[in-house]
Design an enzyme around this catalytic site. Structure first.
Site, PDB file in Angstrom:
ATOM      1  CG  ASP A 225      -2.008  -1.049   1.144  1.00 10.82           C
ATOM      2  OD1 ASP A 225      -2.077  -1.773   0.122  1.00 10.82           O
ATOM      3  OD2 ASP A 225      -2.776  -1.182   2.119  1.00 10.82           O
TER       4      ASP A 225
ATOM      5  CG  HIS B  24     -18.607 -28.142 -24.201  1.00 13.97           C
ATOM      6  ND1 HIS B  24     -19.376 -27.004 -24.122  1.00 13.97           N
ATOM      7  CD2 HIS B  24     -19.461 -29.184 -24.355  1.00 13.97           C
ATOM      8  CE1 HIS B  24     -20.653 -27.358 -24.231  1.00 13.97           C
ATOM      9  NE2 HIS B  24     -20.730 -28.660 -24.375  1.00 13.97           N
TER      10      HIS B  24
ATOM     11  CB  ALA C 230      -3.517  -9.187  -0.571  1.00 14.74           C
TER      12      ALA C 230
END
Length: 176
Positions: free
Chosen positions: A23, A155, A31
């Site tokens: 930060d 798929h 994070a």
């Protein structure tokens, strides 16, 4: 600068041997960004000759529905003067999402129309915070629309919607 510590591409501050991550280095405040910065700094400390790498950071919102994104938004690309192609696929067109009973949402893919470079992706829906990793890898490896056209998606999976969104950007979608 505005309460953040400036660092170089290896998270070293202007004070040689002092590194900063997380930060304190500025947004995004995530994070997984901080963890990556820490690993990046340690790798550099162990090998100062390490090569630079792109820092492509996905964003995830763990809500219902989930939201995930990476790279440029449509508006940011236009602001930067990039000509774009956009593909969008509604999850109500995906058999697995329907079977899960959670088919609200969409996958949006943004390409540079001049180069075919994947420049952004935005998703809302079930488990998109897991699916965004496919775009992370594609952007890190500098995949183009042709690389993604030729990727085989299993798929039935919700991830097939990524392929459909890519195809839609070039008017090649199969299931809409």
């Amino acid at each position: 600068e505005n309460g953040k510590i400036l660092t170089d591409k290896f998270n070293q501050t202007s004070e040689k041997g002092i590194f900063a991550i997380g930060d304190i280095t500025g947004p995004p405040w995530l994070a997984h960004k901080a963890s990556h910065e820490g690993i990046n700094a340690i790798n550099y400390i162990h090998n100062p000759n390490i090569s630079d790498h792109k820092k492509i950071i996905p964003g995830c919102t763990y809500s219902r529905p989930q939201i995930a994104s990476i790279g440029l938004t449509e508006n940011k690309a236009i602001e930067k003067g990039i000509k774009i192609k956009i593909g969008k696929f509604p999850l109500m067109g995906n058999g697995k999402a329907i079977a899960l009973g959670d088919s609200e949402g969409f996958i949006k893919t943004i390409f540079n129309s001049d180069t075919g470079e994947l420049i952004g992706a935005h998703m809302i829906g079930p488990e998109v915070t897991e699916l965004i990793s496919a775009y992370c890898i594609a952007m890190q490896l500098e995949a183009t629309e042709l690389d993604l056209f030729n990727t085989i998606f299993p798929h039935p999976t919700v991830s097939e919607s990524i392929h459909e969104s890519v195809l839609d950007a070039y008017d090649r979608a199969l299931h809409i």
